[in-house]
Design a protein around this motif. Structure first.
Motif, PDB file in Angstrom:
ATOM      1  N   SER A   6      72.704  32.953 -22.204  1.00  0.00           N
ATOM      2  CA  SER A   6      72.834  31.513 -22.477  1.00  0.00           C
ATOM      3  C   SER A   6      73.876  30.583 -23.247  1.00  0.00           C
ATOM      4  N   SER A   7      74.481  30.000 -23.075  1.00  0.00           N
ATOM      5  CA  SER A   7      75.590  29.945 -23.883  1.00  0.00           C
ATOM      6  C   SER A   7      74.857  28.161 -24.946  1.00  0.00           C
ATOM      7  N   PRO A   8      75.208  28.346 -26.190  1.00  0.00           N
ATOM      8  CA  PRO A   8      74.652  27.509 -27.103  1.00  0.00           C
ATOM      9  C   PRO A   8      75.464  26.448 -26.929  1.00  0.00           C
ATOM     10  N   GLU A   9      76.742  25.898 -26.130  1.00  0.00           N
ATOM     11  CA  GLU A   9      77.208  24.743 -25.559  1.00  0.00           C
ATOM     12  C   GLU A   9      76.781  24.500 -24.545  1.00  0.00           C
ATOM     13  N   ARG A  10      75.315  25.093 -24.003  1.00  0.00           N
ATOM     14  CA  ARG A  10      75.281  24.185 -22.175  1.00  0.00           C
ATOM     15  C   ARG A  10      74.184  23.176 -22.446  1.00  0.00           C
ATOM     16  N   GLN A  11      74.292  22.442 -21.493  1.00  0.00           N
ATOM     17  CA  GLN A  11      74.003  20.863 -22.154  1.00  0.00           C
ATOM     18  C   GLN A  11      73.268  20.717 -20.564  1.00  0.00           C
ATOM     19  N   LEU A  12      71.855  20.697 -20.238  1.00  0.00           N
ATOM     20  CA  LEU A  12      71.511  20.513 -18.830  1.00  0.00           C
ATOM     21  C   LEU A  12      72.407  18.905 -18.214  1.00  0.00           C
ATOM     22  N   MET A  13      71.663  19.325 -16.876  1.00  0.00           N
ATOM     23  CA  MET A  13      72.628  18.034 -16.208  1.00  0.00           C
ATOM     24  C   MET A  13      71.105  17.300 -14.858  1.00  0.00           C
ATOM     25  N   HIS A  14      71.200  18.361 -14.894  1.00  0.00           N
ATOM     26  CA  HIS A  14      70.026  17.636 -13.790  1.00  0.00           C
ATOM     27  C   HIS A  14      68.846  18.646 -13.787  1.00  0.00           C
ATOM     28  N   ARG A  15      67.529  17.825 -13.464  1.00  0.00           N
ATOM     29  CA  ARG A  15      66.392  18.538 -12.950  1.00  0.00           C
ATOM     30  C   ARG A  15      65.566  18.585 -12.407  1.00  0.00           C
ATOM     31  N   ARG A  16      64.892  19.336 -11.406  1.00  0.00           N
ATOM     32  CA  ARG A  16      64.715  19.119 -10.003  1.00  0.00           C
ATOM     33  C   ARG A  16      62.768  19.921 -10.746  1.00  0.00           C
ATOM     34  N   ALA A  17      61.897  18.373 -10.477  1.00  0.00           N
ATOM     35  CA  ALA A  17      60.309  18.675 -10.289  1.00  0.00           C
ATOM     36  C   ALA A  17      60.254  18.477  -9.193  1.00  0.00           C
ATOM     37  N   ILE A  18      59.145  19.395  -8.578  1.00  0.00           N
ATOM     38  CA  ILE A  18      58.451  20.178  -7.744  1.00  0.00           C
ATOM     39  C   ILE A  18      56.883  20.493  -7.646  1.00  0.00           C
ATOM     40  N   ALA A  19      56.011  20.397  -7.417  1.00  0.00           N
ATOM     41  CA  ALA A  19      54.701  19.386  -7.582  1.00  0.00           C
ATOM     42  C   ALA A  19      53.725  19.061  -6.259  1.00  0.00           C
ATOM     43  N   VAL A  20      53.197  20.779  -6.410  1.00  0.00           N
ATOM     44  CA  VAL A  20      51.841  20.519  -5.146  1.00  0.00           C
ATOM     45  C   VAL A  20      50.355  20.793  -6.097  1.00  0.00           C
ATOM     46  N   GLN A  21      49.475  20.305  -5.336  1.00  0.00           N
ATOM     47  CA  GLN A  21      48.297  20.120  -5.426  1.00  0.00           C
ATOM     48  C   GLN A  21      47.132  20.138  -4.280  1.00  0.00           C
ATOM     49  N   VAL A  22      46.726  20.817  -3.889  1.00  0.00           N
ATOM     50  CA  VAL A  22      45.431  20.916  -3.212  1.00  0.00           C
ATOM     51  C   VAL A  22      43.971  20.669  -3.570  1.00  0.00           C
ATOM     52  N   TYR A  23      43.466  19.759  -2.007  1.00  0.00           N
ATOM     53  CA  TYR A  23      42.202  19.469  -2.381  1.00  0.00           C
ATOM     54  C   TYR A  23      40.836  20.047  -1.725  1.00  0.00           C
ATOM     55  N   SER A  24      40.139  20.021  -2.415  1.00  0.00           N
ATOM     56  CA  SER A  24      38.864  20.383  -1.324  1.00  0.00           C
ATOM     57  C   SER A  24      38.713  18.311  -0.896  1.00  0.00           C
ATOM     58  N   ARG A  25      38.186  18.338   0.550  1.00  0.00           N
ATOM     59  CA  ARG A  25      36.891  17.480   0.837  1.00  0.00           C
ATOM     60  C   ARG A  25      36.103  17.724   0.880  1.00  0.00           C
ATOM     61  N   ALA A  26      34.507  16.059   1.041  1.00  0.00           N
ATOM     62  CA  ALA A  26      33.518  16.913   1.529  1.00  0.00           C
ATOM     63  C   ALA A  26      33.238  17.023   3.041  1.00  0.00           C
ATOM     64  N   ASP A  27      34.243  16.739   3.711  1.00  0.00           N
ATOM     65  CA  ASP A  27      34.038  17.335   4.813  1.00  0.00           C
ATOM     66  C   ASP A  27      34.583  18.560   5.740  1.00  0.00           C
ATOM     67  N   GLY A  28      34.922  18.994   4.427  1.00  0.00           N
ATOM     68  CA  GLY A  28      35.207  20.641   4.873  1.00  0.00           C
ATOM     69  C   GLY A  28      36.661  21.199   4.721  1.00  0.00           C
ATOM     70  N   LEU A  29      37.507  19.624   4.935  1.00  0.00           N
ATOM     71  CA  LEU A  29      38.971  19.342   5.185  1.00  0.00           C
ATOM     72  C   LEU A  29      39.831  19.692   3.282  1.00  0.00           C
ATOM     73  N   PHE A  30      41.122  19.404   3.972  1.00  0.00           N
ATOM     74  CA  PHE A  30      41.694  20.115   2.556  1.00  0.00           C
ATOM     75  C   PHE A  30      42.609  18.959   2.585  1.00  0.00           C
ATOM     76  N   GLU A  31      42.682  18.170   1.393  1.00  0.00           N
ATOM     77  CA  GLU A  31      44.572  17.376   1.408  1.00  0.00           C
ATOM     78  C   GLU A  31      45.446  17.999  -0.058  1.00  0.00           C
ATOM     79  N   VAL A  32      46.730  18.294   0.931  1.00  0.00           N
ATOM     80  CA  VAL A  32      47.629  18.449   0.443  1.00  0.00           C
ATOM     81  C   VAL A  32      48.874  17.742  -0.143  1.00  0.00           C
ATOM     82  N   GLU A  33      49.200  17.820  -1.157  1.00  0.00           N
ATOM     83  CA  GLU A  33      49.985  15.954  -2.640  1.00  0.00           C
ATOM     84  C   GLU A  33      51.441  17.149  -2.146  1.00  0.00           C
ATOM     85  N   ALA A  34      52.280  17.055  -1.872  1.00  0.00           N
ATOM     86  CA  ALA A  34      53.846  17.906  -2.609  1.00  0.00           C
ATOM     87  C   ALA A  34      54.680  16.561  -3.512  1.00  0.00           C
TER      88      ALA A  34
END
Length: 196
Positions: A6-34
């Protein structure tokens, strides 16, 4: 996170954030949010006008309903921020084509066949690639037996699915001794000079 050089002169240009959450449901199925979000550290001109530093260039999501077998029962997508308003979000709901796929059996190839290129959104299609392992992580120890293996004598799900958990490795020998298969024997290289 540190990089190799890493160079001391480097500067952040771009950020990509990826998030995935998985939830259980009362009916035995699962929801996925990405969700996928791209942002810049500088103002940039886009078709819809100037996008200010820190505002999303892309902000989009996938929502799935899956069962215990990792079959996709429902799917939809949303594009909230995009570089070309009125165009990027006009793929219909192409991601309903995920319904009927199984996250563990041919999923990535089927996504490519159904949604690659102009058939869908590049970013949403790439986001699909994260879904199988994220859902597996959520299911580990809850839906998938990661300790003893199935009653039919098959090993725990994760054995031989990554380098650290190979059946002839130290992790399996220590933590899953029942499933340890011994160190692999490597044949001697030809011409190694050992004539005994």
């Amino acid at each position: 996170m540190s990089s190799l050089s890493s160079s001391p002169e480097r500067q952040l240009m771009h950020r990509r954030a990826i998030a995935v959450q998985v939830y259980s449901r009362a009916d035995g199925l699962f929801e996925v949010e990405a969700e996928l979000q791209d942002s810049k550290t500088r103002d940039i001109p886009l078709a819809g006008g100037i996008r200010r530093a820190g505002e999303p260039v892309h902000d989009m999501g996938l929502w799935l309903v899956v069962d215990r077998h990792l079959d996709i029962l429902a799917a939809t997508s949303s594009t909230r921020w995009m570089p070309y308003p009125g165009q990027c979000d006009q793929h219909g709901d192409a991601y309903r084509q995920l319904v009927g796929l199984n996250l563990m059996t041919g999923f990535r190839a089927a996504v490519k066949q159904r949604l690659a290129g102009v058939k869908g959104c590049t970013h949403l299609t790439e986001l699909c690639q994260h879904l199988p392992t994220a859902v597996i992580q959520a299911f580990a120890g809850v839906v998938l037996d990661v300790r003893e293996g199935a009653e039919d004598g098959t090993p725990p799900f994760q054995i031989d699915r990554c380098h650290a958990l190979r059946s002839d490795g130290a992790v399996v020998q220590t933590h899953y001794p029942r499933w340890y298969r011994g160190a692999a024997v490597t044949p001697p290289a030809a011409g190694n000079g050992n004539l005994s």
